[in-house]
Design a protein around this motif. Structure first.
Motif, short mmCIF file in Angstrom:
data_model
loop_
_atom_site.label_atom_id
_atom_site.label_comp_id
_atom_site.label_asym_id
_atom_site.label_seq_id
_atom_site.Cartn_x
_atom_site.Cartn_y
_atom_site.Cartn_z
N GLU A 109 -13.04 1.73 2.49
CA GLU A 109 -12.25 0.37 2.48
C GLU A 109 -13.29 -0.60 3.03
OE1 GLU A 109 -8.79 1.27 4.67
OE2 GLU A 109 -8.41 -0.90 4.41
N GLN B 79 0.46 -1.36 0.31
CA GLN B 79 0.14 0.00 -0.40
C GLN B 79 0.63 2.13 -0.19
OE1 GLN B 79 -3.35 0.44 -0.39
NE2 GLN B 79 -3.54 -2.00 -0.43
N GLN C 120 -9.13 10.41 4.60
CA GLN C 120 -9.28 9.99 3.52
C GLN C 120 -9.05 9.10 2.98
OE1 GLN C 120 -6.79 6.54 2.85
NE2 GLN C 120 -6.30 6.75 0.45
N GLN C 121 -10.45 8.17 4.47
CA GLN C 121 -10.79 7.19 3.87
C GLN C 121 -11.78 6.57 5.10
OE1 GLN C 121 -8.56 3.39 5.38
NE2 GLN C 121 -7.62 3.90 3.93
N HIS D 207 -14.27 2.88 -5.29
CA HIS D 207 -13.49 4.28 -5.88
C HIS D 207 -14.61 5.30 -5.54
CE1 HIS D 207 -12.03 7.67 -8.29
NE2 HIS D 207 -11.74 6.27 -8.86
N ARG E 13 -2.35 16.51 -3.69
CA ARG E 13 -3.59 16.76 -4.45
C ARG E 13 -4.66 17.73 -2.76
NH1 ARG E 13 -6.64 13.69 -8.17
NH2 ARG E 13 -6.29 11.97 -6.65
N LYS F 189 -15.48 8.22 -6.73
CA LYS F 189 -16.47 8.78 -6.91
C LYS F 189 -17.92 8.00 -7.25
CE LYS F 189 -13.89 12.07 -8.69
NZ LYS F 189 -14.98 13.64 -7.86
N1 CMX Z 1 -11.35 10.47 -1.13
C1 CMX Z 1 -12.00 10.66 -1.66
N2 CMX Z 1 -11.83 11.26 -2.88
C2 CMX Z 1 -10.56 10.88 -3.84
C3 CMX Z 1 -9.56 10.32 -2.79
C4 CMX Z 1 -10.27 10.26 -1.42
N3 CMX Z 1 -9.79 9.45 -0.22
N4 CMX Z 1 -9.21 9.60 -3.32
C5 CMX Z 1 -8.98 10.34 -4.74
N5 CMX Z 1 -10.01 11.14 -4.92
C6 CMX Z 1 -10.48 11.75 -5.61
C7 CMX Z 1 -10.15 13.05 -6.26
O1 CMX Z 1 -9.74 14.64 -5.99
C8 CMX Z 1 -10.55 13.13 -7.73
O2 CMX Z 1 -11.78 13.93 -8.30
P1 CMX Z 1 -11.16 14.96 -9.59
O3 CMX Z 1 -11.45 13.73 -9.96
O4 CMX Z 1 -12.70 15.37 -9.01
O5 CMX Z 1 -10.66 15.98 -9.16
C9 CMX Z 1 -10.47 11.16 -8.00
O6 CMX Z 1 -10.64 10.62 -7.05
C10 CMX Z 1 -9.71 10.27 -8.70
O7 CMX Z 1 -9.86 9.79 -9.60
P2 CMX Z 1 -8.51 8.51 -9.73
O8 CMX Z 1 -8.06 9.43 -10.91
O9 CMX Z 1 -9.56 7.11 -11.02
O10 CMX Z 1 -6.96 8.10 -9.02
P3 CMX Z 1 -6.29 9.28 -7.59
O11 CMX Z 1 -4.57 8.53 -8.62
O12 CMX Z 1 -6.25 9.89 -7.75
O13 CMX Z 1 -6.77 8.02 -6.48
C11 CMX Z 1 -7.83 6.01 -5.72
C12 CMX Z 1 -7.76 7.09 -5.88
C13 CMX Z 1 -8.93 6.59 -4.65
C14 CMX Z 1 -7.73 5.15 -6.68
C15 CMX Z 1 -6.28 5.84 -4.84
O14 CMX Z 1 -6.50 6.59 -3.75
C16 CMX Z 1 -6.69 4.59 -4.79
O15 CMX Z 1 -6.36 3.56 -5.10
N6 CMX Z 1 -6.97 4.19 -3.46
C17 CMX Z 1 -6.62 3.08 -2.51
C18 CMX Z 1 -5.24 2.71 -1.86
C19 CMX Z 1 -5.30 3.25 -0.78
O16 CMX Z 1 -5.33 4.49 -0.27
N7 CMX Z 1 -3.89 3.13 0.15
C20 CMX Z 1 -3.65 3.83 1.39
C21 CMX Z 1 -4.15 3.25 2.46
C22 CMX Z 1 -4.01 1.61 2.55
C23 CMX Z 1 -4.26 1.41 4.26
O17 CMX Z 1 -6.12 1.55 4.12
O18 CMX Z 1 -4.35 0.07 4.40
#
Ligand code: CMX
Length: 168
Positions: free
Chosen positions: A134, A44, A83-84, A124, A77, A126
């Protein structure tokens, strides 16, 4: 028959932080939480700590290992902050199937390893109204102890999991 994700509770809320030790100091020293678990999860891209509070609430502090990691990109960003939202489920694979059946995007085809040996997947943001959701299936030892009513909830059960788990 309609399939739904079987949520049994909120496992934790995750906060992106630039400096893990500073965040731990605030959440334990000022807010009175207890450091229950700490580990690096290279899959991660995070170094993380689970803070436990009396009554069972848990907050996961997530610091990036690299700027390209999910947390690194989030801080770049949006800055540090929430974040989650992590819901507990009995079976992460079943929960993944239920999300897919609803026509939403999960981030992984199969659940991956999360904190303290748990299995995790994400919906996701969105597809959820702007919240990164999560889905967490705690490790078997954690599930078993929780089911038998550990004295201080999930935090105590994490001591059954190998790794850098802390006890107060
Ligand atoms: N919460 C809400 N919105 C979020 C977000 C979050 N955490 N992260 C990204 N976004 C939004 C962005 O603001 C962006 O919105 P706009 O298009 O309106 O500007 C949009 O999502 C971007 O989406 P994307 O281009 O598909 O993806 P990103 O490269 O920004 O990545 C995400 C987003 C969720 C796919 C990526 O953060 C991810 O893979 N997360 C899962 C893994 C993770 O978070 N690991 C760390 C924690 C580990 C653990 O919990 O153990």
């Amino acid at each position: 028959m309609k399939i739904t994700v079987k949520i049994t509770g909120i496992d934790h809320v995750g906060i992106a932080v630039p400096d893990l030790d500073a965040a731990i100091a605030f959440h334990t020293g000022v807010l009175g939480g207890r450091l229950a678990h700490r580990e690096e999860n290279h899959d991660q891209g995070v170094v993380e700590a689970m803070i436990a509070y009396d009554g069972g609430a848990q907050v996961q502090l997530l610091a990036p290992l690299t700027p390209e990691s999910a947390i690194g990109k989030f801080i770049d960003r949006s800055g540090p902050g929430l974040q989650q939202l992590a819901y507990r489920v009995p079976d992460a694979a079943e929960a993944t199937a239920a999300v897919l059946a609803a026509g939403l995007r999960v981030l992984y085809a199969e659940p991956r390893r999360g904190t303290a040996g748990s299995k995790i997947n994400f919906i996701h943001p969105k597809d959820t109204g702007g919240v990164l959701v999560e889905l967490v299936e705690p490790a078997a030892a954690t599930q078993a102890t929780a089911a038998h009513g550990g004295p201080d909830g999930v935090a105590s059960t994490r001591s059954a999991v190998s790794g850098e788990t802390m006890t107060a």
